[in-house]
Design an enzyme around this catalytic site. Structure first.
Site, short mmCIF file in Angstrom:
data_model
loop_
_atom_site.label_atom_id
_atom_site.label_comp_id
_atom_site.label_asym_id
_atom_site.label_seq_id
_atom_site.Cartn_x
_atom_site.Cartn_y
_atom_site.Cartn_z
N ALA A 1 91.46 -15.95 88.66
CA ALA A 1 92.19 -17.14 88.22
C ALA A 1 93.17 -16.71 87.14
CB ALA A 1 91.20 -18.16 87.68
N GLY B 1 88.12 -14.90 90.62
CA GLY B 1 88.50 -15.84 91.69
C GLY B 1 89.03 -15.13 92.92
N GLU C 1 86.01 -14.33 94.81
CA GLU C 1 85.48 -15.59 95.32
C GLU C 1 86.29 -16.10 96.50
OE1 GLU C 1 85.58 -17.32 91.34
OE2 GLU C 1 83.43 -17.73 91.54
N GLU D 1 84.20 -12.27 84.86
CA GLU D 1 84.42 -13.44 84.00
C GLU D 1 83.66 -13.37 82.68
OE1 GLU D 1 83.86 -13.57 87.29
OE2 GLU D 1 85.12 -15.11 88.23
C1 HXC Z 1 96.78 -13.73 84.44
C2 HXC Z 1 96.89 -11.49 84.87
C3 HXC Z 1 95.58 -11.50 85.40
C4 HXC Z 1 94.89 -12.75 85.44
C5 HXC Z 1 96.33 -9.47 85.52
N1 HXC Z 1 97.31 -10.22 84.96
N2 HXC Z 1 95.27 -10.24 85.78
N3 HXC Z 1 97.47 -12.60 84.40
N4 HXC Z 1 95.53 -13.83 84.94
N5 HXC Z 1 93.67 -12.86 85.96
C6 HXC Z 1 98.62 -9.77 84.54
C7 HXC Z 1 98.58 -9.05 83.19
O1 HXC Z 1 98.60 -9.96 82.13
C8 HXC Z 1 99.84 -8.22 83.27
O2 HXC Z 1 100.97 -9.01 83.01
C9 HXC Z 1 99.89 -7.83 84.75
O3 HXC Z 1 99.11 -8.81 85.44
C10 HXC Z 1 99.28 -6.48 85.00
O4 HXC Z 1 97.99 -6.42 84.41
P1 HXC Z 1 97.52 -5.22 83.46
O5 HXC Z 1 96.27 -5.65 82.81
O6 HXC Z 1 98.63 -4.78 82.57
O7 HXC Z 1 97.27 -4.07 84.54
P2 HXC Z 1 96.15 -2.95 84.57
O8 HXC Z 1 95.99 -2.31 83.22
O9 HXC Z 1 96.49 -2.08 85.73
O10 HXC Z 1 94.79 -3.73 84.88
C11 HXC Z 1 94.62 -4.45 86.09
C12 HXC Z 1 93.36 -5.35 85.99
C13 HXC Z 1 93.44 -6.21 84.73
C14 HXC Z 1 92.11 -4.46 85.95
C15 HXC Z 1 93.32 -6.18 87.28
O11 HXC Z 1 94.72 -6.88 84.74
C16 HXC Z 1 92.38 -7.24 84.61
O12 HXC Z 1 91.26 -6.94 84.22
N6 HXC Z 1 92.71 -8.52 84.87
C17 HXC Z 1 91.84 -9.65 84.64
C18 HXC Z 1 90.70 -9.69 85.64
C19 HXC Z 1 89.79 -10.84 85.34
O13 HXC Z 1 89.19 -10.94 84.26
N7 HXC Z 1 89.62 -11.76 86.30
C20 HXC Z 1 88.78 -12.93 86.17
C21 HXC Z 1 89.63 -14.11 85.74
S1 HXC Z 1 88.68 -15.56 85.47
P3 HXC Z 1 101.88 -8.79 81.70
O14 HXC Z 1 102.98 -9.80 81.86
O15 HXC Z 1 100.99 -9.06 80.55
O16 HXC Z 1 102.32 -7.38 81.78
C22 HXC Z 1 88.37 -16.15 87.03
C23 HXC Z 1 87.57 -17.38 87.12
C24 HXC Z 1 87.50 -17.90 88.54
O17 HXC Z 1 88.79 -15.58 87.98
C25 HXC Z 1 87.37 -19.38 88.59
C26 HXC Z 1 87.56 -19.94 89.96
C27 HXC Z 1 88.94 -19.86 90.59
#
Ligand code: HXC
Length: 258
Positions: free
Chosen positions: A66, A109, A112, A132
């Site tokens: 998400a 997400g 999911e 998460e």
């Molecule tokens: C918003 C995101 C994002 C996310 C990545 N980005 N994941 N933006 N929401 N979930 C954006 C970053 O801010 C960044 O933009 C660009 O994508 C690249 O990400 P980086 O982190 O710089 O890349 P990298 O170092 O290669 O790492 C990749 C990654 C990491 C491992 C995928 O981005 C990451 O851990 N993302 C979050 C994963 C996460 O926690 N997901 C769960 C979300 S909660 P900028 O503009 O800053 O450069 C969830 C709840 C579900 O999913 C509920 C039901 C739908």
């Protein structure tokens, strides 16, 4: 065809193809993307000539979850009003089979969404996780439920409580996905499988999908009863007559979806 901002949509033979397309945000599932995705799924579900649907991202990422930036300052009321998870959950009402073609990250997400599909084909680079907990929350769109049913309690606990990620090979061994293939061909392989299913007897395919999904939701005796009724109901279709006659006449069947 409808113009979308966060997804790309096309048909390939009898398959509807949806690509998540927010590459700069690693395909983070914001409200717009989720709304468009569900709209495209519903349209393909209605579209004659489309028999299966494929959802994919790009080679590097399926979806990183998400959209954290969209959610970060949300209140409970904001979340309840927005309720993008309820929108996403409409994927369950899609009757045609949906196959996810995954390369790179399928996190939160994204994982999911993949599990909400009917099958998953992954590239060797795919990585599945529910991170998460690192954000002070838990999965909200099936992570604690579908994942636990698929991989079992022990692995689900490790993934959700301690951010264990699964490689494509591990995901295959645990029954989370159907196949692992080289990154160069994961989409092609998925489209191939989708096309094969898309040209099978459509009503039987839809009944089969429904019956299998029901195995997760009902008791064995209720599921067996409903399966039997669905089996009998198919004898009301022309495709059943055609399929069985074609077998006897030693020729390929011509399905009409009737
Ligand atoms: C918003 C995101 C994002 C996310 C990545 N980005 N994941 N933006 N929401 N979930 C954006 C970053 O801010 C960044 O933009 C660009 O994508 C690249 O990400 P980086 O982190 O710089 O890349 P990298 O170092 O290669 O790492 C990749 C990654 C990491 C491992 C995928 O981005 C990451 O851990 N993302 C979050 C994963 C996460 O926690 N997901 C769960 C979300 S909660 P900028 O503009 O800053 O450069 C969830 C709840 C579900 O999913 C509920 C039901 C739908």
């Amino acid at each position: 065809m409808t113009e979308y901002s966060s997804i790309l949509v096309e048909t390939r033979e009898n398959v509807g193809l949806i690509r998540l397309n927010r590459p700069r945000a690693f395909n983070a599932l914001n409200t717009e993307l989720i709304t468009e995705l569900v709209d495209a799924l519903q349209k393909f579900d209605q579209q004659d000539g489309v028999g299966a649907i494929v959802i994919t991202g790009n080679d590097k990422v399926f979806a990183a979850g998400a959209d954290i930036k969209e959610m970060a300052e949300s209140t409970v009321v904001d979340r309840i009003k927005n309720d993008s998870i309820a929108i996403l959950s409409k994927i369950r009402q899609v009757k045609k089979p949906i196959i996810a073609a995954i390369s790179g990250w399928a996190l939160g997400g994204g994982c999911e969404l993949a599990m909400a599909c009917d099958m998953i084909i992954a590239s060797e680079t795919a990585q599945f996780g529910q991170p998460e907990i690192n954000l002070g929350v838990i999965p909200g769109a099936g992570g604690t439920q579908r994942l636990t049913r698929i991989v079992g309690k022990a692995i689900a606990m490790e993934m959700i409580l301690n951010d264990r990620r699964l490689t494509a090979e591990e995901a295959l061994q645990m029954g989370l996905i159907n196949r692992v293939v080289p990154v160069e061909i994961y989409l092609e392989e998925t489209l191939k499988m989708a096309q094969e299913i898309a040209v099978r007897a459509p009503i039987a395919v839809q009944f089969a999908k429904k019956a299998i999904n029901q195995a997760y939701e009902s008791s064995l005796s209720d599921g067996l009863e409903d399966e039997r009724q669905a089996f009998y109901l198919l004898f009301g279709t022309e495709d059943q007559k055609e399929g069985m006659r074609a077998f006897s006449e030693k020729r390929p069947p011509k399905w009409q979806g009737k």
